[in-house]
Design a protein around this motif. Structure first.
Motif, PDB file in Angstrom:
ATOM      1  N   ALA A   1       0.825  -1.210   0.000  1.00 60.29           N
ATOM      2  CA  ALA A   1       0.000   0.000   0.000  1.00 60.29           C
ATOM      3  C   ALA A   1       0.861   1.262   0.000  1.00 60.29           C
ATOM      4  N   LEU A   2       1.912   1.271   0.809  1.00 55.24           N
ATOM      5  CA  LEU A   2       2.793   2.435   0.848  1.00 55.24           C
ATOM      6  C   LEU A   2       3.500   2.633  -0.495  1.00 55.24           C
ATOM      7  N   PHE A   3       3.935   1.532  -1.104  1.00 56.11           N
ATOM      8  CA  PHE A   3       4.595   1.624  -2.405  1.00 56.11           C
ATOM      9  C   PHE A   3       3.646   2.196  -3.453  1.00 56.11           C
ATOM     10  N   LYS A   4       2.427   1.674  -3.504  1.00 50.99           N
ATOM     11  CA  LYS A   4       1.454   2.148  -4.486  1.00 50.99           C
ATOM     12  C   LYS A   4       1.112   3.622  -4.263  1.00 50.99           C
ATOM     13  N   GLN A   5       0.933   4.020  -2.988  1.00 48.95           N
ATOM     14  CA  GLN A   5       0.607   5.408  -2.685  1.00 48.95           C
ATOM     15  C   GLN A   5       1.769   6.324  -3.083  1.00 48.95           C
ATOM     16  N   ALA A   6       2.984   5.856  -2.837  1.00 50.01           N
ATOM     17  CA  ALA A   6       4.178   6.651  -3.146  1.00 50.01           C
ATOM     18  C   ALA A   6       4.407   6.784  -4.645  1.00 50.01           C
ATOM     19  N   THR A   7       4.036   5.774  -5.406  1.00 49.52           N
ATOM     20  CA  THR A   7       4.346   5.788  -6.830  1.00 49.52           C
ATOM     21  C   THR A   7       3.161   6.166  -7.719  1.00 49.52           C
ATOM     22  N   GLU A   8       1.922   5.921  -7.247  1.00 48.58           N
ATOM     23  CA  GLU A   8       0.752   6.179  -8.092  1.00 48.58           C
ATOM     24  C   GLU A   8      -0.256   7.140  -7.481  1.00 48.58           C
ATOM     25  N   GLY A   9      -0.089   7.473  -6.208  1.00 44.18           N
ATOM     26  CA  GLY A   9      -1.055   8.356  -5.563  1.00 44.18           C
ATOM     27  C   GLY A   9      -2.251   7.580  -5.043  1.00 44.18           C
ATOM     28  N   ASP A  10      -3.378   8.286  -4.895  1.00 43.18           N
ATOM     29  CA  ASP A  10      -4.576   7.658  -4.343  1.00 43.18           C
ATOM     30  C   ASP A  10      -5.058   6.498  -5.209  1.00 43.18           C
ATOM     31  N   VAL A  11      -5.702   5.543  -4.537  1.00 41.67           N
ATOM     32  CA  VAL A  11      -6.212   4.343  -5.199  1.00 41.67           C
ATOM     33  C   VAL A  11      -7.151   4.740  -6.338  1.00 41.67           C
ATOM     34  N   HIS A  12      -7.117   3.960  -7.404  1.00 43.47           N
ATOM     35  CA  HIS A  12      -7.984   4.194  -8.546  1.00 43.47           C
ATOM     36  C   HIS A  12      -8.410   2.852  -9.112  1.00 43.47           C
ATOM     37  N   GLY A  13      -9.424   2.873  -9.927  1.00 45.34           N
ATOM     38  CA  GLY A  13      -9.942   1.629 -10.485  1.00 45.34           C
ATOM     39  C   GLY A  13     -11.034   1.056  -9.606  1.00 45.34           C
ATOM     40  N   ASP A  14     -11.661   0.007 -10.099  1.00 46.05           N
ATOM     41  CA  ASP A  14     -12.742  -0.637  -9.361  1.00 46.05           C
ATOM     42  C   ASP A  14     -12.181  -1.586  -8.318  1.00 46.05           C
ATOM     43  N   LYS A  15     -12.895  -1.680  -7.206  1.00 44.10           N
ATOM     44  CA  LYS A  15     -12.510  -2.610  -6.145  1.00 44.10           C
ATOM     45  C   LYS A  15     -12.772  -4.039  -6.643  1.00 44.10           C
ATOM     46  N   PRO A  16     -11.798  -4.931  -6.469  1.00 46.78           N
ATOM     47  CA  PRO A  16     -11.996  -6.320  -6.902  1.00 46.78           C
ATOM     48  C   PRO A  16     -13.195  -6.965  -6.192  1.00 46.78           C
ATOM     49  N   GLY A  17     -13.797  -7.906  -6.856  1.00 49.53           N
ATOM     50  CA  GLY A  17     -14.951  -8.615  -6.299  1.00 49.53           C
ATOM     51  C   GLY A  17     -14.567  -9.602  -5.209  1.00 49.53           C
ATOM     52  N   PHE A  18     -15.575 -10.225  -4.623  1.00 48.37           N
ATOM     53  CA  PHE A  18     -15.340 -11.129  -3.499  1.00 48.37           C
ATOM     54  C   PHE A  18     -14.580 -12.389  -3.884  1.00 48.37           C
TER      55      PHE A  18
END
Length: 89
Positions: free
Chosen positions: A32-49
């Motif tokens: 999560a820290l890596f993604k936030q540091a490299t891409e910013g806030d979460v984007h895209g659809d949340k994966p299904g169950f």
């Protein structure tokens, strides 16, 4: 390259050299820290169950929404340093 960026790049290399694999919650935090540091806030659809791992990754990243890039990099570096010293697992 700023000091934070240099430390972040070094931490990415260091995390690959850890002698013990971190626990799943720590791995999620690193992700999560890596993604936030490299891409910013979460984007895209949340994966299904049916995609449990993807859902946990998405949720961990989403929890960091609004965290500044440099803050996420600093937290990533601090977490890797604590893993190297054995303070975290």
């Amino acid at each position: 390259m700023s000091d934070v960026n240099a430390q972040f790049v070094q931490a990415q290399e260091d995390v690959q050299q850890l002698t013990e694999r971190p626990g799943n919650l720590t791995l999620l935090r690193l992700y999560a820290l890596f993604k936030q540091a490299t891409e910013g806030d979460v984007h895209g659809d949340k994966p299904g169950f049916t995609d449990i791992v993807g859902k946990y990754k998405y949720d961990a990243w989403a929890a960091l929404k609004g965290t500044a890039e440099d803050t996420a990099k600093t937290q990533y570096v601090e977490l890797v340093e604590s893993l190297k010293s054995g303070a975290a697992s």
